[in-house]
Design a protein around this motif. Structure first.
Motif, PDB file in Angstrom:
ATOM      1  N   GLU A  91       1.091  -9.144  22.743  1.00 44.32           N
ATOM      2  CA  GLU A  91       1.605  -8.040  23.814  1.00 44.32           C
ATOM      3  C   GLU A  91       0.953  -8.164  25.311  1.00 44.32           C
ATOM      4  OE1 GLU A  91       2.037  -3.180  24.793  1.00 44.32           O
ATOM      5  OE2 GLU A  91       1.420  -3.976  22.816  1.00 44.32           O
ATOM      6  N   LEU A  92      -0.533  -8.291  25.167  1.00 43.05           N
ATOM      7  CA  LEU A  92      -1.116  -8.445  26.321  1.00 43.05           C
ATOM      8  C   LEU A  92      -1.668  -9.760  26.830  1.00 43.05           C
ATOM      9  CD1 LEU A  92      -3.851  -5.454  25.667  1.00 43.05           C
ATOM     10  CD2 LEU A  92      -1.583  -5.416  27.049  1.00 43.05           C
ATOM     11  N   SER A  93      -1.706 -10.629  26.086  1.00 40.29           N
ATOM     12  CA  SER A  93      -2.345 -12.045  26.541  1.00 40.29           C
ATOM     13  C   SER A  93      -1.589 -13.132  27.344  1.00 40.29           C
ATOM     14  CB  SER A  93      -2.756 -12.683  25.233  1.00 40.29           C
ATOM     15  OG  SER A  93      -3.744 -12.001  24.633  1.00 40.29           O
ATOM     16  N   SER A 135      -9.366 -10.621  36.516  1.00 42.27           N
ATOM     17  CA  SER A 135      -9.293 -11.540  35.466  1.00 42.27           C
ATOM     18  C   SER A 135     -10.083 -10.998  34.192  1.00 42.27           C
ATOM     19  CB  SER A 135     -10.050 -12.765  35.556  1.00 42.27           C
ATOM     20  OG  SER A 135      -9.577 -13.476  37.140  1.00 42.27           O
ATOM     21  N   ILE A 136      -9.743 -11.065  33.136  1.00 40.94           N
ATOM     22  CA  ILE A 136      -9.784 -10.120  31.811  1.00 40.94           C
ATOM     23  C   ILE A 136     -10.132 -11.280  30.776  1.00 40.94           C
ATOM     24  CG2 ILE A 136      -9.336  -8.615  30.144  1.00 40.94           C
ATOM     25  CD1 ILE A 136      -7.664  -7.285  32.331  1.00 40.94           C
ATOM     26  N   LEU A 137     -11.159 -11.134  29.950  1.00 39.31           N
ATOM     27  CA  LEU A 137     -11.315 -11.725  29.018  1.00 39.31           C
ATOM     28  C   LEU A 137     -11.828 -10.836  27.744  1.00 39.31           C
ATOM     29  CD1 LEU A 137     -11.746 -14.596  27.222  1.00 39.31           C
ATOM     30  CD2 LEU A 137     -14.125 -14.240  27.776  1.00 39.31           C
ATOM     31  N   PHE A 138     -11.030 -10.783  26.512  1.00 41.16           N
ATOM     32  CA  PHE A 138     -11.446  -9.967  25.629  1.00 41.16           C
ATOM     33  C   PHE A 138     -11.159 -10.479  24.174  1.00 41.16           C
ATOM     34  CE2 PHE A 138      -6.608  -9.724  25.459  1.00 41.16           C
ATOM     35  CZ  PHE A 138      -6.393  -9.078  24.069  1.00 41.16           C
ATOM     36  N   ILE A 139     -11.719  -9.750  23.359  1.00 40.54           N
ATOM     37  CA  ILE A 139     -11.921 -10.206  21.954  1.00 40.54           C
ATOM     38  C   ILE A 139     -11.136  -9.078  20.964  1.00 40.54           C
ATOM     39  CG2 ILE A 139     -13.228 -10.302  19.798  1.00 40.54           C
ATOM     40  CD1 ILE A 139     -15.314 -11.356  21.784  1.00 40.54           C
ATOM     41  N   THR A 140     -10.247  -9.394  20.133  1.00 40.31           N
ATOM     42  CA  THR A 140      -9.689  -8.940  19.138  1.00 40.31           C
ATOM     43  C   THR A 140      -9.142  -9.274  18.025  1.00 40.31           C
ATOM     44  OG1 THR A 140      -8.131  -6.953  19.120  1.00 40.31           O
ATOM     45  CG2 THR A 140      -7.388  -9.076  20.280  1.00 40.31           C
ATOM     46  N   HIS A 141      -9.067  -8.543  16.782  1.00 42.32           N
ATOM     47  CA  HIS A 141      -8.451  -9.078  15.666  1.00 42.32           C
ATOM     48  C   HIS A 141      -6.951  -8.782  15.614  1.00 42.32           C
ATOM     49  CE1 HIS A 141     -12.137 -10.953  14.285  1.00 42.32           C
ATOM     50  NE2 HIS A 141     -12.796  -9.854  14.516  1.00 42.32           N
ATOM     51  N   ASN A 142      -6.525  -7.889  16.283  1.00 46.16           N
ATOM     52  CA  ASN A 142      -5.118  -7.271  16.429  1.00 46.16           C
ATOM     53  C   ASN A 142      -4.183  -8.393  17.002  1.00 46.16           C
ATOM     54  OD1 ASN A 142      -2.762  -5.836  16.697  1.00 46.16           O
ATOM     55  ND2 ASN A 142      -3.938  -3.847  16.716  1.00 46.16           N
ATOM     56  N   PRO A 150      -8.144 -18.418  33.062  1.00 44.77           N
ATOM     57  CA  PRO A 150      -7.217 -18.102  34.330  1.00 44.77           C
ATOM     58  C   PRO A 150      -7.368 -16.934  35.346  1.00 44.77           C
ATOM     59  CG  PRO A 150      -5.868 -19.086  32.490  1.00 44.77           C
ATOM     60  CD  PRO A 150      -7.309 -18.334  32.047  1.00 44.77           C
ATOM     61  N   ARG A 151      -7.358 -17.099  36.529  1.00 42.69           N
ATOM     62  CA  ARG A 151      -7.764 -16.116  37.495  1.00 42.69           C
ATOM     63  C   ARG A 151      -6.461 -15.240  37.667  1.00 42.69           C
ATOM     64  NH1 ARG A 151     -11.332 -16.209  41.418  1.00 42.69           N
ATOM     65  NH2 ARG A 151     -11.703 -18.439  41.242  1.00 42.69           N
ATOM     66  N   GLY A 152      -6.690 -13.870  37.423  1.00 39.62           N
ATOM     67  CA  GLY A 152      -5.612 -12.903  37.399  1.00 39.62           C
ATOM     68  C   GLY A 152      -4.775 -12.792  36.160  1.00 39.62           C
ATOM     69  N   GLN A 153      -5.403 -13.071  35.220  1.00 33.55           N
ATOM     70  CA  GLN A 153      -4.622 -13.047  33.975  1.00 33.55           C
ATOM     71  C   GLN A 153      -5.385 -12.474  32.934  1.00 33.55           C
ATOM     72  OE1 GLN A 153      -2.816 -16.668  32.617  1.00 33.55           O
ATOM     73  NE2 GLN A 153      -2.053 -17.136  34.740  1.00 33.55           N
ATOM     74  N   ASP A 175      -2.897   0.156  28.548  1.00 35.97           N
ATOM     75  CA  ASP A 175      -2.317   0.453  29.823  1.00 35.97           C
ATOM     76  C   ASP A 175      -3.352   0.197  30.857  1.00 35.97           C
ATOM     77  OD1 ASP A 175       0.060   1.540  28.888  1.00 35.97           O
ATOM     78  OD2 ASP A 175      -0.489   3.426  28.937  1.00 35.97           O
ATOM     79  N   ILE A 176      -4.566   0.513  30.601  1.00 35.91           N
ATOM     80  CA  ILE A 176      -5.707  -0.037  31.561  1.00 35.91           C
ATOM     81  C   ILE A 176      -5.803  -1.351  31.732  1.00 35.91           C
ATOM     82  CG2 ILE A 176      -8.271   0.126  32.027  1.00 35.91           C
ATOM     83  CD1 ILE A 176      -8.143   2.778  30.161  1.00 35.91           C
ATOM     84  N   PHE A 177      -5.678  -2.175  30.524  1.00 40.92           N
ATOM     85  CA  PHE A 177      -5.568  -3.564  30.865  1.00 40.92           C
ATOM     86  C   PHE A 177      -4.482  -4.039  31.790  1.00 40.92           C
ATOM     87  CE2 PHE A 177      -8.036  -6.181  27.528  1.00 40.92           C
ATOM     88  CZ  PHE A 177      -9.169  -5.054  27.247  1.00 40.92           C
ATOM     89  N   LYS A 178      -3.332  -3.700  31.572  1.00 43.56           N
ATOM     90  CA  LYS A 178      -2.264  -4.139  32.428  1.00 43.56           C
ATOM     91  C   LYS A 178      -2.439  -3.559  33.973  1.00 43.56           C
ATOM     92  CE  LYS A 178       0.933  -3.393  28.510  1.00 43.56           C
ATOM     93  NZ  LYS A 178       2.029  -2.683  27.783  1.00 43.56           N
ATOM     94  N   GLN A 179      -3.034  -2.404  34.004  1.00 39.83           N
ATOM     95  CA  GLN A 179      -3.306  -1.935  35.586  1.00 39.83           C
ATOM     96  C   GLN A 179      -4.513  -2.851  35.985  1.00 39.83           C
ATOM     97  OE1 GLN A 179      -6.145   1.793  36.544  1.00 39.83           O
ATOM     98  NE2 GLN A 179      -4.329   2.706  35.714  1.00 39.83           N
ATOM     99  N   LEU A 180      -5.495  -3.266  35.270  1.00 36.29           N
ATOM    100  CA  LEU A 180      -6.301  -4.239  35.864  1.00 36.29           C
ATOM    101  C   LEU A 180      -5.665  -5.680  36.145  1.00 36.29           C
ATOM    102  CD1 LEU A 180      -9.357  -3.717  33.736  1.00 36.29           C
ATOM    103  CD2 LEU A 180      -9.345  -3.040  36.045  1.00 36.29           C
ATOM    104  N   ARG A 181      -4.840  -5.962  35.521  1.00 41.28           N
ATOM    105  CA  ARG A 181      -4.051  -7.441  35.782  1.00 41.28           C
ATOM    106  C   ARG A 181      -2.933  -7.152  37.118  1.00 41.28           C
ATOM    107  NH1 ARG A 181      -0.412  -9.736  30.976  1.00 41.28           N
ATOM    108  NH2 ARG A 181       0.222  -7.581  31.105  1.00 41.28           N
ATOM    109  N   ALA A 182      -2.590  -6.128  37.065  1.00 42.99           N
ATOM    110  CA  ALA A 182      -1.649  -5.764  38.240  1.00 42.99           C
ATOM    111  C   ALA A 182      -2.693  -5.751  39.533  1.00 42.99           C
ATOM    112  CB  ALA A 182      -1.014  -4.245  38.091  1.00 42.99           C
ATOM    113  N   ARG A 183      -3.963  -5.491  39.549  1.00 40.28           N
ATOM    114  CA  ARG A 183      -4.614  -5.433  40.493  1.00 40.28           C
ATOM    115  C   ARG A 183      -5.373  -6.757  40.772  1.00 40.28           C
ATOM    116  NH1 ARG A 183      -8.379   0.211  39.523  1.00 40.28           N
ATOM    117  NH2 ARG A 183      -6.509   1.679  39.612  1.00 40.28           N
ATOM    118  N   GLY A 184      -4.860  -7.922  40.118  1.00 47.66           N
ATOM    119  CA  GLY A 184      -5.231  -9.286  40.273  1.00 47.66           C
ATOM    120  C   GLY A 184      -6.792  -9.538  39.407  1.00 47.66           C
TER     121      GLY A 184
END
Length: 253
Positions: A218-220, A205-212, A37-40, A194-203
């Motif tokens: 919290e973020l997705s 789109s983020i795709l990331f991998i984690t096992h946590n 999804p765009r911007g998420q 905080d960087i992830f949240k900052q990027l999302r606030a700027r519109g």
């Protein structure tokens, strides 16, 4: 190149349609179709060997597709090259941090902004706009005070921040992060969140991998679960994590 319906192009920044990738007799991805999804913030989870990193390598042009399409802003691409990423508005980081150890933090940023080979980039002062973007990226990740330090003198967490700053300096619209939280101490982990949240606030789109799983919750905004190179399920985070097939295949309960 294939045109995707406008309504889907508006909603989704990135995706795949029927993508497969084999390594010899090993099938890493099998007819994988997903949507970002765009911007998420979208997270990809799955057991080791489920194809998560292969997916990011396909999306960033690091690996060729065997079949299928990558969808970028509504355009279907059968071939994606790494050098096309800046023009497509895509940037990424790696699970194993990749920075230029023998040059300064500042020069690491300027190299990607000038988009030249290493030596010419170091000899070039850079345009005022490039220097402004480099400074802003370093301030965004809290690394401005380290701008004159050699990259090899940074801690592991600081090197991860530098790699993220290089990606942010490009001002891409789509960010791919492979295990960005792995191995970080709590303070650094908080900064990356905080960087992830900052990027999302700027519109962005983020795709990331984690096992946590705490970070996933919290973020997705959107969650993709893979298993054995295939899509198991995708959708709203809480709904996906409550699915029995996800619990059985990934959470092991």
């Amino acid at each position: 190149m294939t045109q995707i319906p406008a309504r889907d192009a508006e909603r989704y920044a990135l995706g795949t349609v029927g993508v497969s990738k084999n390594f010899g007799g090993v099938q890493a991805l099998h007819r994988l179709s997903i949507s970002i999804p765009r911007g998420q913030i979208t997270c990809v989870i799955g057991p080791n060997g489920s194809g998560k990193s292969t997916l990011i390598n396909i999306l960033s042009g690091m690996l060729p597709l065997d079949s299928g399409m990558v969808i970028v802003d509504g355009e279907g691409l059968h071939v994606v090259h790494p050098y096309e990423m800046p023009d497509l508005g895509i940037t990424r980081t790696f699970q194993d941090v990749r920075v230029f150890n023998q040059i300064s933090v500042w020069d690491n940023i300027m190299v990607v902004l000038t988009r030249r080979k290493l030596l010419p980039a170091l000899l070039e002062r850079g345009k005022a706009s490039q220097r402004e973007r480099a400074e802003q990226a370093l301030r965004d990740v809290g690394m401005w005070d380290k701008r004159n330090s050699l990259a090899e003198d940074l801690s592991y967490g600081q090197r991860k921040l530098l790699e993220m700053a290089r990606a942010m300096a490009l001002d891409a619209s789509i960010y791919l992060f492979d295990e960005p939280f792995a191995g970080l101490f709590p303070q650094m982990l908080t900064r990356v969140k905080d960087i992830f949240k900052q990027l999302r606030a700027r519109g962005k789109s983020i795709l990331f991998i984690t096992h946590n799983m705490d970070i996933v919750r919290e973020l997705s905004d959107h969650l993709i679960v893979m298993d054995s190179g295939e899509l198991l399920v995708e959708g709203d985070v809480d709904e996906v994590l409550a699915r029995r097939e996800v619990i059985e295949a990934y959470l092991g309960d």
